[in-house]
Design an enzyme around this catalytic site. Structure first.
Site, PDB file in Angstrom:
ATOM      1  N   MET A  30      -8.543 -12.147   5.558  1.00  0.00           N
ATOM      2  CA  MET A  30      -9.825 -11.554   5.934  1.00  0.00           C
ATOM      3  C   MET A  30     -10.980 -12.345   5.324  1.00  0.00           C
ATOM      4  SD  MET A  30      -9.246  -7.508   6.334  1.00  0.00           S
ATOM      5  CE  MET A  30      -9.473  -7.077   4.633  1.00  0.00           C
ATOM      6  N   LEU A  33     -12.288 -16.205   0.678  1.00  0.00           N
ATOM      7  CA  LEU A  33     -11.055 -16.822   0.182  1.00  0.00           C
ATOM      8  C   LEU A  33     -11.141 -17.165  -1.306  1.00  0.00           C
ATOM      9  CD1 LEU A  33     -10.346 -19.146   3.245  1.00  0.00           C
ATOM     10  CD2 LEU A  33      -9.388 -16.873   2.767  1.00  0.00           C
ATOM     11  N   HIS A  37      -5.399 -16.802  -1.947  1.00  0.00           N
ATOM     12  CA  HIS A  37      -5.254 -17.251  -0.557  1.00  0.00           C
ATOM     13  C   HIS A  37      -4.801 -18.713  -0.527  1.00  0.00           C
ATOM     14  CE1 HIS A  37      -8.477 -14.019   0.090  1.00  0.00           C
ATOM     15  NE2 HIS A  37      -7.479 -13.613   0.838  1.00  0.00           N
ATOM     16  N   GLY A 147       1.092 -12.107   0.708  1.00  0.00           N
ATOM     17  CA  GLY A 147       1.144 -11.930  -0.740  1.00  0.00           C
ATOM     18  C   GLY A 147       1.847 -10.649  -1.144  1.00  0.00           C
ATOM     19  N   ASP A 150      -0.022  -7.182  -1.889  1.00  0.00           N
ATOM     20  CA  ASP A 150      -0.055  -6.083  -0.924  1.00  0.00           C
ATOM     21  C   ASP A 150       1.396  -5.787  -0.526  1.00  0.00           C
ATOM     22  OD1 ASP A 150      -3.107  -5.836  -0.327  1.00  0.00           O
ATOM     23  OD2 ASP A 150      -2.675  -7.972  -0.319  1.00  0.00           O
ATOM     24  N   GLN A 153       2.164  -3.637   2.543  1.00  0.00           N
ATOM     25  CA  GLN A 153       1.847  -4.393   3.762  1.00  0.00           C
ATOM     26  C   GLN A 153       2.960  -5.393   4.081  1.00  0.00           C
ATOM     27  OE1 GLN A 153      -2.184  -6.134   4.765  1.00  0.00           O
ATOM     28  NE2 GLN A 153      -1.250  -7.923   3.815  1.00  0.00           N
ATOM     29  N   MET A 184      -6.011 -11.092  -8.311  1.00  0.00           N
ATOM     30  CA  MET A 184      -7.154 -11.593  -7.546  1.00  0.00           C
ATOM     31  C   MET A 184      -7.320 -10.782  -6.266  1.00  0.00           C
ATOM     32  SD  MET A 184      -7.189 -15.654  -7.936  1.00  0.00           S
ATOM     33  CE  MET A 184      -7.283 -16.385  -9.559  1.00  0.00           C
ATOM     34  N   SER A 185      -8.574 -10.506  -5.923  1.00  0.00           N
ATOM     35  CA  SER A 185      -8.882  -9.758  -4.709  1.00  0.00           C
ATOM     36  C   SER A 185     -10.318 -10.034  -4.319  1.00  0.00           C
ATOM     37  CB  SER A 185      -8.706  -8.253  -4.966  1.00  0.00           C
ATOM     38  OG  SER A 185      -9.319  -7.509  -3.928  1.00  0.00           O
ATOM     39  N   ARG A 187     -12.178  -7.940  -3.235  1.00  0.00           N
ATOM     40  CA  ARG A 187     -12.932  -6.751  -3.652  1.00  0.00           C
ATOM     41  C   ARG A 187     -13.324  -6.794  -5.129  1.00  0.00           C
ATOM     42  NH1 ARG A 187      -9.416  -4.026   0.386  1.00  0.00           N
ATOM     43  NH2 ARG A 187     -10.810  -3.226   1.993  1.00  0.00           N
TER      44      ARG A 187
HETATM   45  P1  AMP Z   1      -6.711 -10.435   2.504  1.00  0.00           P
HETATM   46  O1  AMP Z   1      -7.680 -11.519   2.823  1.00  0.00           O
HETATM   47  O2  AMP Z   1      -7.071  -9.641   1.293  1.00  0.00           O
HETATM   48  O3  AMP Z   1      -6.340  -9.597   3.706  1.00  0.00           O
HETATM   49  O4  AMP Z   1      -5.370 -11.172   2.074  1.00  0.00           O
HETATM   50  C1  AMP Z   1      -4.778 -12.161   2.877  1.00  0.00           C
HETATM   51  C2  AMP Z   1      -3.430 -12.488   2.303  1.00  0.00           C
HETATM   52  O5  AMP Z   1      -3.589 -12.930   0.954  1.00  0.00           O
HETATM   53  C3  AMP Z   1      -2.481 -11.284   2.264  1.00  0.00           C
HETATM   54  O6  AMP Z   1      -1.162 -11.725   2.573  1.00  0.00           O
HETATM   55  C4  AMP Z   1      -2.566 -10.845   0.834  1.00  0.00           C
HETATM   56  O7  AMP Z   1      -1.406 -10.172   0.367  1.00  0.00           O
HETATM   57  C5  AMP Z   1      -2.732 -12.171   0.126  1.00  0.00           C
HETATM   58  N1  AMP Z   1      -3.330 -11.972  -1.195  1.00  0.00           N
HETATM   59  C6  AMP Z   1      -4.532 -11.414  -1.491  1.00  0.00           C
HETATM   60  N2  AMP Z   1      -4.703 -11.361  -2.829  1.00  0.00           N
HETATM   61  C7  AMP Z   1      -3.582 -11.877  -3.377  1.00  0.00           C
HETATM   62  C8  AMP Z   1      -3.137 -12.103  -4.724  1.00  0.00           C
HETATM   63  N3  AMP Z   1      -3.893 -11.784  -5.781  1.00  0.00           N
HETATM   64  N4  AMP Z   1      -1.929 -12.682  -4.912  1.00  0.00           N
HETATM   65  C9  AMP Z   1      -1.140 -13.017  -3.854  1.00  0.00           C
HETATM   66  N5  AMP Z   1      -1.504 -12.825  -2.570  1.00  0.00           N
HETATM   67  C10 AMP Z   1      -2.704 -12.266  -2.335  1.00  0.00           C
END
Ligand code: AMP
Length: 286
Positions: A30, A33, A37, A147, A150, A153, A184-185, A187
């Protein structure tokens, strides 16, 4: 690096790579990055794939009152990150491209979505399963990287691809953390400095659970009660859940006798944070 915004050009670019003998590796995101990511993109690169990244803030996986409008967006920064990570193709669709008027079909993965985040985010996993199905049909990858951060998911997508015979290998990648343990996020950007330091309570609670389970505690209730204490002590927050579940079915476990997923979701201010850890009671860490 090629950037596409429509389905036809994306399919053409992928077909050309496949015709040239490349395996297609896909990383759905989403945007906003960060290093986690990038770790997924690197996993795809290490596998020798033609790396396709999608950047799409998917409205259907946000509930009413959630942060769809506020979700961080940084097209320029994200494209630079992809370029630096050696990505071959970025698919950057608009909402209109992904959801033309009249679409009425959704994908629902049952049972696995009844626990953890499911009840707290009604419709969320339908939005995820539907958009991932659409993205798989557009990109037609051989492998897709998700990742472990999640975890629910990832489990939902694994089950969906199996149940619907989607010819995509799902690769789970380890959670990437800040030096103090915070997962890491995108958010995390919402957190003010006090909330940011409070947010380490999720990881501390998980580490506590791991150490207790690996030194013989078998009661999930004892573990979650102790975790709740750690989280509540860290500062004002709202706990959505703290749970010990089976890592494949996501069903609650009461007596811990094999590997479990310990997972929690905590709201600090307006920011909802999730984290998890797979713990095997037979493994002891110092
Ligand atoms: P998102 O952009 O948050 O939807 O995440 C995109 C992908 O990155 C998903 O497969 C998430 O599980 C993965 N992801 C996000 N944060 C992390 C993290 N801290 N460690 C590993 N994978 C992550």
């Amino acid at each position: 690096m090629l950037v596409t915004r429509d389905i036809e050009r994306t399919r053409k670019a992928v077909a050309a790579a496949r015709a040239a003998g490349r395996r297609i590796g896909f990383v759905p995101t989403m945007g906003a990055l960060h290093a986690a990511h990038v770790s997924l993109m690197e996993a795809a690169r290490r596998a020798g794939d033609f790396v396709v990244v999608s950047i799409f803030v998917n409205p259907t996986q946000f509930g009413p009152g959630e942060d769809f409008d506020a979700y961080p967006r940084d097209e320029g920064g994200d494209l630079a990150t992809c370029e630096n990570a050696g990505v071959d193709l970025v698919f950057f669709p608009s909402v209109a491209v992904m959801y033309p008027p009249g679409a009425v079909t959704t994908v629902h993965v049952a049972r696995l979505t009844d626990t953890l985040c499911g009840p707290h985010r009604p419709g969320h996993f339908d939005g995820v399963a539907t958009v991932v199905t659409k993205l798989f049909n557009i990109v037609q990858p051989d492998a897709a990287y998700f990742g472990q951060k999640d975890a629910q998911q990832l489990a939902v997508i694994r089950r969906m691809t199996r149940d619907l015979d989607m010819p995509v290998e799902i690769v789970g990648c380890p959670t990437v953390r800040e030096p103090d343990g915070l997962a890491m996020s995108s958010r995390n950007a919402y957190l003010d400095p006090d909330q940011r330091s409070q947010a380490t309570c999720l990881y501390r609670a998980l580490e506590h659970a791991r150490s207790r389970i690996q030194t013989g505690e078998e009661s999930a209730e004892t573990i979650t009660t102790e975790m709740r204490g750690i989280v509540e002590n860290a500062g004002p927050c709202r706990i959505d859940y703290i749970s010990v579940v089976d890592p494949a079915s996501m069903e609650p476990v009461t007596r811990i006798a094999g590997p479990v997923l310990v997972a929690l979701a905590v709201r600090i201010g307006r920011t909802r944070l999730i984290d998890n850890m797979t713990v095997d009671p037979r493994e002891r860490t110092p």
